[in-house]
Design a protein around this motif. Structure first.
Motif, PDB file in Angstrom:
ATOM      1  N   LYS A   1      50.848  38.529  69.206  1.00  0.00           N
ATOM      2  CA  LYS A   1      49.468  38.469  68.731  1.00  0.00           C
ATOM      3  C   LYS A   1      49.201  39.537  67.677  1.00  0.00           C
ATOM      4  CE  LYS A   1      44.691  38.943  70.379  1.00  0.00           C
ATOM      5  NZ  LYS A   1      43.831  39.238  71.564  1.00  0.00           N
ATOM      6  N   VAL A   2      48.477  39.150  66.629  1.00  0.00           N
ATOM      7  CA  VAL A   2      48.019  40.101  65.608  1.00  0.00           C
ATOM      8  C   VAL A   2      46.789  40.820  66.137  1.00  0.00           C
ATOM      9  CG1 VAL A   2      47.056  40.339  63.285  1.00  0.00           C
ATOM     10  CG2 VAL A   2      48.964  38.758  63.703  1.00  0.00           C
ATOM     11  N   SER A   3      46.855  42.155  66.212  1.00  0.00           N
ATOM     12  CA  SER A   3      45.741  42.941  66.745  1.00  0.00           C
ATOM     13  C   SER A   3      44.641  43.172  65.723  1.00  0.00           C
ATOM     14  CB  SER A   3      46.253  44.303  67.233  1.00  0.00           C
ATOM     15  OG  SER A   3      47.271  44.164  68.178  1.00  0.00           O
ATOM     16  N   LYS A   4      45.026  43.268  64.433  1.00  0.00           N
ATOM     17  CA  LYS A   4      44.037  43.593  63.408  1.00  0.00           C
ATOM     18  C   LYS A   4      44.470  43.009  62.080  1.00  0.00           C
ATOM     19  CE  LYS A   4      40.453  45.727  61.597  1.00  0.00           C
ATOM     20  NZ  LYS A   4      39.048  45.336  61.955  1.00  0.00           N
ATOM     21  N   THR A   5      43.524  42.416  61.361  1.00  0.00           N
ATOM     22  CA  THR A   5      43.744  41.930  59.999  1.00  0.00           C
ATOM     23  C   THR A   5      42.950  42.787  59.034  1.00  0.00           C
ATOM     24  OG1 THR A   5      44.191  39.651  60.702  1.00  0.00           O
ATOM     25  CG2 THR A   5      43.488  39.982  58.424  1.00  0.00           C
ATOM     26  N   TRP A   6      43.615  43.263  58.003  1.00  0.00           N
ATOM     27  CA  TRP A   6      42.966  44.054  56.952  1.00  0.00           C
ATOM     28  C   TRP A   6      43.048  43.254  55.652  1.00  0.00           C
ATOM     29  CZ3 TRP A   6      40.898  48.604  58.759  1.00  0.00           C
ATOM     30  CH2 TRP A   6      41.431  49.133  59.941  1.00  0.00           C
ATOM     31  N   THR A   7      41.897  42.954  55.066  1.00  0.00           N
ATOM     32  CA  THR A   7      41.824  42.136  53.863  1.00  0.00           C
ATOM     33  C   THR A   7      41.375  42.997  52.685  1.00  0.00           C
ATOM     34  OG1 THR A   7      41.313  40.146  55.148  1.00  0.00           O
ATOM     35  CG2 THR A   7      40.774  40.105  52.805  1.00  0.00           C
ATOM     36  N   PHE A   8      42.152  42.977  51.609  1.00  0.00           N
ATOM     37  CA  PHE A   8      41.922  43.825  50.440  1.00  0.00           C
ATOM     38  C   PHE A   8      41.366  42.961  49.305  1.00  0.00           C
ATOM     39  CE2 PHE A   8      45.026  45.652  53.170  1.00  0.00           C
ATOM     40  CZ  PHE A   8      44.784  47.012  53.148  1.00  0.00           C
ATOM     41  N   ASP A   9      40.178  43.354  48.801  1.00  0.00           N
ATOM     42  CA  ASP A   9      39.511  42.520  47.794  1.00  0.00           C
ATOM     43  C   ASP A   9      38.539  43.378  47.002  1.00  0.00           C
ATOM     44  OD1 ASP A   9      38.746  40.295  46.310  1.00  0.00           O
ATOM     45  OD2 ASP A   9      38.537  39.002  48.063  1.00  0.00           O
ATOM     46  N   LEU A  10      37.814  42.731  46.120  1.00  0.00           N
ATOM     47  CA  LEU A  10      36.794  43.375  45.290  1.00  0.00           C
ATOM     48  C   LEU A  10      35.429  42.956  45.799  1.00  0.00           C
ATOM     49  CD1 LEU A  10      36.385  45.119  42.693  1.00  0.00           C
ATOM     50  CD2 LEU A  10      36.280  42.970  41.430  1.00  0.00           C
ATOM     51  N   GLY A  11      34.520  43.921  45.972  1.00  0.00           N
ATOM     52  CA  GLY A  11      33.195  43.622  46.474  1.00  0.00           C
ATOM     53  C   GLY A  11      32.118  43.989  45.478  1.00  0.00           C
ATOM     54  N   GLY A  12      30.886  43.581  45.789  1.00  0.00           N
ATOM     55  CA  GLY A  12      29.741  43.912  44.956  1.00  0.00           C
ATOM     56  C   GLY A  12      29.592  42.984  43.776  1.00  0.00           C
ATOM     57  N   SER A  13      28.834  43.435  42.780  1.00  0.00           N
ATOM     58  CA  SER A  13      28.575  42.645  41.578  1.00  0.00           C
ATOM     59  C   SER A  13      28.418  43.590  40.405  1.00  0.00           C
ATOM     60  CB  SER A  13      27.296  41.813  41.746  1.00  0.00           C
ATOM     61  OG  SER A  13      26.156  42.669  41.801  1.00  0.00           O
ATOM     62  N   HIS A  14      28.573  43.052  39.186  1.00  0.00           N
ATOM     63  CA  HIS A  14      28.435  43.883  37.998  1.00  0.00           C
ATOM     64  C   HIS A  14      27.003  44.384  37.841  1.00  0.00           C
ATOM     65  CE1 HIS A  14      32.431  43.611  36.370  1.00  0.00           C
ATOM     66  NE2 HIS A  14      32.445  42.303  36.527  1.00  0.00           N
ATOM     67  N   ARG A  15      26.065  43.684  38.388  1.00  0.00           N
ATOM     68  CA  ARG A  15      24.656  44.097  38.259  1.00  0.00           C
ATOM     69  C   ARG A  15      24.323  45.239  39.201  1.00  0.00           C
ATOM     70  NH1 ARG A  15      19.304  40.207  39.093  1.00  0.00           N
ATOM     71  NH2 ARG A  15      17.736  41.851  38.732  1.00  0.00           N
ATOM     72  N   HIS A  16      24.786  45.152  40.433  1.00  0.00           N
ATOM     73  CA  HIS A  16      24.403  46.138  41.454  1.00  0.00           C
ATOM     74  C   HIS A  16      25.509  47.142  41.752  1.00  0.00           C
ATOM     75  CE1 HIS A  16      20.719  43.949  42.227  1.00  0.00           C
ATOM     76  NE2 HIS A  16      21.414  42.827  42.394  1.00  0.00           N
ATOM     77  N   GLY A  17      26.649  46.978  41.145  1.00  0.00           N
ATOM     78  CA  GLY A  17      27.760  47.897  41.399  1.00  0.00           C
ATOM     79  C   GLY A  17      28.904  47.196  42.101  1.00  0.00           C
ATOM     80  N   THR A  18      30.125  47.556  41.716  1.00  0.00           N
ATOM     81  CA  THR A  18      31.312  46.976  42.323  1.00  0.00           C
ATOM     82  C   THR A  18      32.066  48.040  43.097  1.00  0.00           C
ATOM     83  OG1 THR A  18      32.543  47.373  40.275  1.00  0.00           O
ATOM     84  CG2 THR A  18      31.599  45.177  40.567  1.00  0.00           C
ATOM     85  N   PHE A  19      32.897  47.600  44.007  1.00  0.00           N
ATOM     86  CA  PHE A  19      33.720  48.523  44.787  1.00  0.00           C
ATOM     87  C   PHE A  19      34.947  47.763  45.272  1.00  0.00           C
ATOM     88  CE2 PHE A  19      30.531  46.607  47.540  1.00  0.00           C
ATOM     89  CZ  PHE A  19      31.259  46.133  48.622  1.00  0.00           C
ATOM     90  N   TRP A  20      36.029  48.514  45.465  1.00  0.00           N
ATOM     91  CA  TRP A  20      37.194  47.949  46.114  1.00  0.00           C
ATOM     92  C   TRP A  20      36.953  47.976  47.617  1.00  0.00           C
ATOM     93  CZ3 TRP A  20      40.234  45.144  43.381  1.00  0.00           C
ATOM     94  CH2 TRP A  20      40.480  45.443  42.040  1.00  0.00           C
TER      95      TRP A  20
END
Length: 609
Positions: A483-502
Motif C-alpha cells: 500500500k502507498v502511504s502518501k502521495t506527493w504531487t508537484f505542480d504550479l499553483g495560483g494565477s498570474h493575477r493573484h500570484g503563482t507558487f510552486w
C-alpha cells in the motif's frame, strides 16, 4: 482551475521570431558569400504541453538582425549552445512574456549552424543557420587554462568551519571573485569521515550582517531533526555559531559508504545563499571496502558541478536583485512580477567544476574514481567522455549498487550524485573532455545542458592495483509494503493575477503546517507525481530511500540502490520506500531546483513515536 485548464490558458500564446534583413536592390541573385538574403520570417511556437520551438531550424542571412516577439505567458530565452573561449554564449537573450527583444551578436556570426535552446525550458531547442555575410565569430571550445582544484580535506571528530567573505579564483584571468564561503574557499573543505564515526561540525557565522540568519543541511545524511538544517528554526545568526552532530550511523550500524554535500537551507534564501558560495562536499568511507580495490588516494576525485554568471569585473551577478515580490494567496504565500513561478529558474552562463571554470586535471593512464555531484540550481547534465569510453557507475550518493552499471552518459538533476570509475588505459598522450550532451528531443535527458565541463590530460601508464568489480556490497533494501502511504504531487499553483507558487499537493510551503506523519519504526511507501510542465528534482530528508517503481516499471539498474533525490520529468511518477529509523521530529520534502524550493515547492512531514 484544474492543471489541464491552466496549461491550456498559459500555453495558448506563441513565441515569434522575426528575422529583419536588409532589402535587396533589384532582382534576387543566386546565393553566394556576398549575396543579400531576402527578408524572411519564422515562427517559433510553444506547442501546448510540449514546450518546443517550431520550426526547429531558422535561416538568416549574414549580417541580419534577429528580433524576438514573445506572445506566450512564459518567459523564454534564446541562448547559443556554442560559446566564446571565455565561456559566454555567442548570443543570449531573455524575452519576458508579452515583450520583444533583438538579439545582439548574431550579425557577427560566421557562416554556419548554431544550436540554441531556452535556458528556462532546456528541452526547447533549435538551430540558427547563418548564410553568407562577413561575420567572423565562430564556436570555440574552452581553452582549459587552469588546473582543477581538489578541496582540502578535514578529517577530525571536531571540525570548525567559519562562514566568511573571501576572494576565490574562479575564472582564469582578471580579478578573483568575492564569494560567501565555508572556510574561505569555494567549494568549502571536503569533510572525510569513517562510517559510524561521530562527527561534530561547528559553523561560525562571520559573513556580513546583511546575509541574515543561515542554516546548514547535510544533504543525504541520516541524523536528528535539530541537526538537519531546518529552514526557519535552529538558525545561525550573524556573529554566532552552531554545532551540528552527525553520528554517521543508521539504525545503530555504521552508515553506508556515501557521498553527501552540505549547503545553506534558509527558507526563501536558499537559492541566493548557495549561488554566493555556501556549498561543500562530505565523503563517508567504509574501511571494510578496502578489499574491493577501488581507485584511492589522488585517483579518488570528488567533482562538484555548479553554474554561475559573472559581471565584466568577475564579480558574481545577482539574479535575485529584481526577483518576484511575495503576496498573500488565500492565507499562503505566492509571488507576482518578473521571475515569478514558473519563470524563476536561476541558470549560470559558466559551468564550474570544483569552483573553477573549464579546469584540467593531469591523470595517468590508469583507473580513476570520480564522485560526481550536480550542485547547480536548475541545470541537469548528461555526463560522459568526449571519446565515448564508458563510465562504470558503482554507486549513488547514498552507497554502492549491488551490481555496477556500464553507462555512456550519466544523467544528473540538481542535487543528484553518482559514483563512477573511468579507465584511462590506452589514452596515453590524449586530452579527453568531460562534457554534457543532451538526449534527443522527446527522450529522457533532453533538457540536459550541452557544455564542455573539464579536460583530462592523460599521461603515461603507471602501476594500478585497482580493478573493476563485478559485485559490490550494497546496503540492504527494505521490504516494500503493498500500500502507498502518501502521495506527493508537484505542480504550479495560483494565477498570474493573484500570484503563482510552486506547490506540493496544491499548497505552498508553510513551516507550521504538518503535511504527513510517519511512525518511527514503520516502513512506508510514497508516490511522487509530477503533474507540472517542468522537470523537478525531488529531495526527501530524514532517511535513505529505495526506488520501487518508475512509471510503473522496475527502476533502471543505476536506481536500484539507496537514493534521496529523483529527477521527475513532466508526467513521471516514482514510488519509493524507507523505514523511519532513530529520530523523530520535523523533516522536509522539496524540489531541489532551489528557486522552486524558495517559491513554495516544499512540505513538512513529521516522524512521530
Amino acid at each position: 482551475m484544474t492543471t489541464s485548464r491552466r496549461r491550456a490558458a498559459w500555453l495558448a500564446g506563441a513565441l515569434w521570431v522575426v528575422l529583419a534583413l536588409p532589402l535587396a536592390a533589384g532582382p534576387p541573385s543566386a546565393p553566394n558569400a556576398s549575396a543579400v538574403v531576402s527578408p524572411a520570417s519564422a515562427t517559433l511556437v510553444v506547442n501546448r504541453g510540449s514546450l518546443a520551438f517550431s520550426p526547429k531550424e531558422v535561416t538568416l542571412g549574414g549580417g541580419g538582425t534577429l528580433t524576438l516577439v514573445n506572445l506566450d505567458s512564459f518567459d523564454h530565452t534564446v541562448t547559443s549552445v556554442a560559446t566564446a573561449t571565455d565561456g559566454t554564449p555567442l548570443f543570449d537573450v531573455r524575452v519576458p512574456a508579452g515583450t520583444s527583444a533583438t538579439i545582439t551578436g548574431v550579425e557577427a556570426l560566421a557562416e554556419g549552424s548554431y544550436a540554441f535552446y531556452c535556458k528556462l525550458h532546456p528541452q526547447m531547442r533549435g538551430v540558427l543557420v547563418v548564410e553568407g555575410g562577413g561575420g567572423s565569430v565562430t564556436p570555440q571550445l574552452p581553452s582549459f587554462d587552469q588546473p582543477l582544484v581538489v578541496p582540502r580535506k578535514k578529517r577530525g571528530t571536531e571540525i570548525t568551519i567559519p562562514m566568511r567573505l573571501a576572494r576565490v579564483r574562479v575564472l582564469p584571468t582578471g580579478p578573483a571573485t568575492r564569494m560567501w564561503t565555508y572556510g574561505g574557499t569555494y567549494p568549502g573543505p571536503t569533510i572525510v569521515r569513517p562510517a559510524g564515526g561521530e562527527t561534530r561540525v561547528r559553523f561560525v557565522h562571520r559573513l556580513p550582517r546583511r546575509a541574515g540568519a543561515l542554516t546548514v543541511h547535510l544533504h543525504g545524511d541520516h541524523h536528528a531533526s535539530e541537526h538537519d538544517g531546518q529552514p526557519t528554526t535552529q538558525l545561525v545568526r550573524p556573529g554566532r555559531a552552531r554545532t551540528y552532530e552527525y553520528p554517521l550511523t543508521y539504525g545503530g550500524l555504521p552508515e553506508p559508504s556515501s557521498f553527501f554535500f552540505y549547503h545553506d537551507h534558509r527558507m526563501n534564501r536558499t537559492a541566493r545563499n548557495n549561488w554566493r558560495g555556501l556549498q561543500g562536499m562530505f565523503v563517508v568511507k567504509d574501511s571494510s571496502q578496502a578489499s574491493l580495490r577501488l581507485p584511492t588516494g589522488l585517483r579518488d576525485v570528488p567533482l562538484m558541478l555548479a553554474d554561475r554568471s559573472f559581471r565584466t569585473d568577475n564579480e558574481l551577478t545577482n539574479p535575485f536583485a529584481h526577483g518576484p515580490r511575495m503576496v498573500g494567496h488565500h492565507g499562503a504565500m505566492a509571488w507576482l512580477g518578473p521571475r515569478a513561478p514558473p519563470d524563476d529558474a536561476t541558470v549560470g552562463t559558466h559551468v564550474l567544476v570544483n569552483g573553477r571554470y573549464a579546469p584540467y586535471l593531469r591523470v595517468s593512464a590508469t583507473r580513476y574514481r570520480l564522485r560526481l555531484l550536480n550542485a547547480s540550481h536548475f541545470s541537469s547534465y548528461a555526463i560522459g567522455l568526449s571519446d565515448g569510453r564508458p563510465l562504470l557507475q558503482i554507486g549513488t550518493g547514498n552507497g554502492l549498487l549491488h551490481k555496477p552499471a556500464v553507462r555512456q552518459r550519466v544523467l544528473l538533476g540538481p542535487a543528484q550524485r553518482a559514483d563512477v570509475i573511468v579507465d584511462f588505459h590506452g589514452a596515453n598522450g590524449k586530452n579527453l573532455v568531460l562534457d554534457s550532451v543532451p538526449a534527443a528531443t522527446g527522450e529522457t535527458g533532453a533538457d540536459a545542458r550541452q557544455v564542455a565541463l573539464m579536460q583530462f590530460r592523460v599521461g603515461a601508464e603507471a602501476p594500478d592495483r585497482s580493478r573493476l568489480p563485478a559485485r559490490l556490497p550494497s546496503p540492504d533494501l527494505v521490504r516494500v509494503p503493498a500500500k502507498v502511504s502518501k502521495t506527493w504531487t508537484f505542480d504550479l499553483g495560483g494565477s498570474h493575477r493573484h500570484g503563482t507558487f510552486w506547490s506540493i499537493n496544491g499548497q505552498a510551503f508553510d513551516p507550521g503546517r504538518v503535511d504527513h506523519r510517519a511512525r518511527l519504526g514503520t516502513v512506508e511507501r510514497w508516490r511522487l507525481r509530477n503533474t507540472s510542465d517542468m522537470t523537478h528534482s525531488v529531495h526527501i530528508h530524514a532517511e535513505q530511500w529505495r526506488t520501487v517503481l518508475r512509471d510503473g516499471r522496475r527502476p533502471p539498474p543505476w536506481e536500484r540502490g539507496l537514493e534521496d533525490t529523483w529527477r521527475l520529468e513532466p508526467g513521471e511518477v516514482v514510488e519509493v520506500a524507507t523505514r523511519f529509523e532513530d529520530y523523530t521530529g520535523p523533516f522536509m520534502i522539496h524540489c531541489h531546483m532551489l528557486d522552486h524550493e524558495d517559491h513554495g515547492m516544499m512540505a513538512r512531514f513529521d516522524v512521530v513515536d
